[in-house]
Design a protein around this motif. Structure first.
Motif, PDB file in Angstrom:
ATOM      1  N   ASN A   1       0.967  -6.874 -14.219  1.00 30.86           N
ATOM      2  CA  ASN A   1       1.219  -6.516 -12.831  1.00 30.86           C
ATOM      3  C   ASN A   1       1.994  -7.640 -12.142  1.00 30.86           C
ATOM      4  O   ASN A   1       1.679  -8.812 -12.309  1.00 30.86           O
ATOM      5  CB  ASN A   1      -0.099  -6.285 -12.089  1.00 30.86           C
TER       6      ASN A   1
ATOM      7  N   GLU B   1       4.863   4.023 -14.906  1.00 28.21           N
ATOM      8  CA  GLU B   1       3.402   4.074 -15.074  1.00 28.21           C
ATOM      9  C   GLU B   1       2.893   5.521 -15.108  1.00 28.21           C
ATOM     10  O   GLU B   1       1.966   5.894 -14.385  1.00 28.21           O
ATOM     11  CB  GLU B   1       2.707   3.286 -13.958  1.00 28.21           C
TER      12      GLU B   1
ATOM     13  N   GLN C   1       1.886   0.404 -18.650  1.00 28.45           N
ATOM     14  CA  GLN C   1       0.867  -0.576 -19.022  1.00 28.45           C
ATOM     15  C   GLN C   1       0.330  -0.291 -20.420  1.00 28.45           C
ATOM     16  O   GLN C   1      -0.009  -1.204 -21.156  1.00 28.45           O
ATOM     17  CB  GLN C   1      -0.294  -0.537 -18.016  1.00 28.45           C
TER      18      GLN C   1
END
Length: 236
Positions: A38, A161, A194
């Protein structure tokens, strides 16, 4: 010549720099993953391409410098950006969302054919075709976001994402459809994710970002073979 090329791109929010000399090269019909923690600059890279943030450097898309064009003009050139957080129109039905995705098209028969294709790609949506987007589950909303982007008939799809907040089985279903979409529609893709296992199921190569800088670039096989990448992103 690359289909998409970023050369020494910087991006900032106000006076806060986020990307520092980002470069990448994507061939037509290719797919690149962007991995990182992040705050590494993954989302900002996609926003730089679609014209949502202030940039310096060159962003070449199919031979045209698109740096600074803005989201509306990049969309007209064939870049579809699916942002983190779905991005559906909650007050509209599933069908209406798909039609909004095709709002610039005039080929009505082809639009109808593509709606049928999307419903085949995501059978959950066919059962909910008249339901409002707000009534869909999180996974169904993500399916709708991908399908709506496809309805614009883009040449490049930016996925941010896509599996975030989804159950593992649902995330896998969405990515199975994205794999099929890439194979059948010959779309170029940049995948920010991710979950590196899902990203690597789609892409040919990947870039690892740290604090706005590319620290690793390589083929999927090369990166999956690196101990540091396996430990950080593949649970190995």
């Amino acid at each position: 010549m690359s289909f998409l090329e970023l050369e020494d791109v910087t991006a900032s929010y106000g006076h806060v720099p986020v990307l520092h000399g980002m470069s990448l090269s994507l061939p037509e019909n290719g797919a690149i993953g962007i991995l990182g923690a992040n705050g590494a600059g993954k989302t900002t890279t996609l926003r730089a391409i679609s014209g949502m943030v202030k940039t310096t450097g060159r962003i070449m898309f199919d031979g045209k410098n698109i740096a600074g064009l803005g989201p509306y003009r990049t969309a007209k050139l064939g870049i579809a950006h699916i942002p983190e957080g779905r991005g559906t129109l909650p007050q509209l039905s599933v069908r209406e969302n798909l039609l909004v995705g095709a709002y610039q098209r005039r080929d009505r028969k082809a639009v109808a054919t593509d709606i049928d294709y999307c419903l085949d790609l995501f059978p959950n949506l066919e059962a909910r075709i008249k339901a409002s987007a707000a009534a869909l589950s999180g996974g169904e909303q993500q399916m709708l976001a991908v399908a709506r982007a496809f309805m614009a008939k883009p040449r490049l799809m930016l996925l941010d994402e896509t599996s975030l907040g989804l159950a593992p089985t649902t995330g896998r279903l969405v990515y199975d459809a994205i794999i099929r979409l890439r194979r059948e529609s010959r779309l170029s893709m940049i995948v920010v994710e991710q979950n590196a296992v899902l990203a690597f199921s789609v892409v040919d190569e990947a870039i690892v970002l740290e604090t706005g800088r590319a620290v690793l670039t390589g083929s999927k096989a090369e990166l999956m073979g690196m101990d540091a990448v396996r430990r950080a992103y593949l649970g190995g």
